[in-house]
Design a protein around this motif. Structure first.
Motif, PDB file in Angstrom:
ATOM      1  N   ILE A 112       0.902  -1.345  -0.068  1.00 25.20           N
ATOM      2  CA  ILE A 112       0.059   0.184   0.190  1.00 25.20           C
ATOM      3  C   ILE A 112       0.979   1.013  -0.204  1.00 25.20           C
ATOM      4  O   ILE A 112       0.791   2.145  -0.485  1.00 25.20           O
ATOM      5  CB  ILE A 112      -1.056  -0.103   1.600  1.00 25.20           C
ATOM      6  N   GLY A 113       2.033   1.078   0.670  1.00 27.76           N
ATOM      7  CA  GLY A 113       2.353   2.476   1.097  1.00 27.76           C
ATOM      8  C   GLY A 113       3.886   2.276  -0.376  1.00 27.76           C
ATOM      9  O   GLY A 113       3.562   3.547  -1.196  1.00 27.76           O
ATOM     10  N   ILE A 138       0.806   4.321  -2.986  1.00 26.71           N
ATOM     11  CA  ILE A 138       0.674   5.662  -2.742  1.00 26.71           C
ATOM     12  C   ILE A 138       1.335   5.893  -3.241  1.00 26.71           C
ATOM     13  O   ILE A 138       1.470   7.050  -3.702  1.00 26.71           O
ATOM     14  CB  ILE A 138       0.247   5.501  -1.015  1.00 26.71           C
ATOM     15  N   SER A 155       1.434   8.787  -6.193  1.00 26.94           N
ATOM     16  CA  SER A 155       2.014  10.423  -5.779  1.00 26.94           C
ATOM     17  C   SER A 155       3.002  11.065  -7.445  1.00 26.94           C
ATOM     18  O   SER A 155       2.610  12.296  -7.354  1.00 26.94           O
ATOM     19  CB  SER A 155       1.919  10.550  -4.794  1.00 26.94           C
ATOM     20  N   SER A 181       9.299   4.605  -3.669  1.00 23.97           N
ATOM     21  CA  SER A 181       7.611   3.509  -4.340  1.00 23.97           C
ATOM     22  C   SER A 181       8.619   1.693  -4.215  1.00 23.97           C
ATOM     23  O   SER A 181       7.831   0.853  -3.723  1.00 23.97           O
ATOM     24  CB  SER A 181       6.805   3.840  -5.391  1.00 23.97           C
TER      25      SER A 181
END
Length: 169
Positions: free
Chosen positions: A67-68, A71, A75, A108
């Motif tokens: 999830i991190g 995101i 972004s 990411s």
């Protein structure tokens, strides 16, 4: 020095664990007639099989890393698109639309790689006093073999087989 027992080893296997800091830990699990011995890098655990109340196998997906990573990836894509829309004309806009999204992209990708590498299966053996022994492996079959061997020893199937062998001799 190695942990030894006078009992015969009924089952033995090696398990591999990838830790949170991406270090690969190699462990050795031995099951005797009454004990489980788990030895990994510098650690040794000894557990009596009669004290095991529950055996649980579950998949540990590490959703937080996924999830991190997603995101931060979204972004960075949005920031790159905004940079294409508005253009880079000053140092602050270059910082905002190129440097920060590049850092987000790198982080990411690292989080997504970390998620992919650290996913594994977990064998929890809960004991009488609320303690538990955790064995982690990438292979589900290894953990099923360990759980089946523990259950066979708990049921007494090993002792029954030994008695039958002695009767035939």
């Amino acid at each position: 020095m190695e942990l030894t027992t006078p009992e015969r080893i009924l089952f033995e296997t090696e398990v591999y664990e990838v830790d949170d800091d991406l270090k690969v830990k190699k462990g050795n699990v031995k099951i005797t007639e009454s004990r489980i011995m788990f030895r990994s890098n510098g650690n040794a655990k000894l557990l009596y099989i009669s004290g095991i109340q529950m055996v649980e196998i579950k998949k540990e997906n590490r959703w937080g890393f996924l999830i991190g990573g997603m995101i931060l990836l979204v972004s960075s894509a949005i920031m790159y698109l905004l940079g294409l829309e508005f253009g880079v004309g000053s140092f602050s806009s270059a910082l905002m639309f190129f440097v920060i999204p590049t850092a987000f992209l790198f982080i990411s990708l690292l989080l997504l790689y970390w998620w992919f590498v650290t996913r594994s299966y977990l064998l929890d053996m809960h004991t009488n006093f609320g303690r538990k022994l955790r064995i982690r492996s990438k292979s589900k079959e290894d953990l099923y073999e360990i759980a089946n061997a523990v259950e066979l020893v708990k049921m007494g199937a090993v002792r029954m087989l030994q008695r039958k062998e002695k009767a035939f001799v």
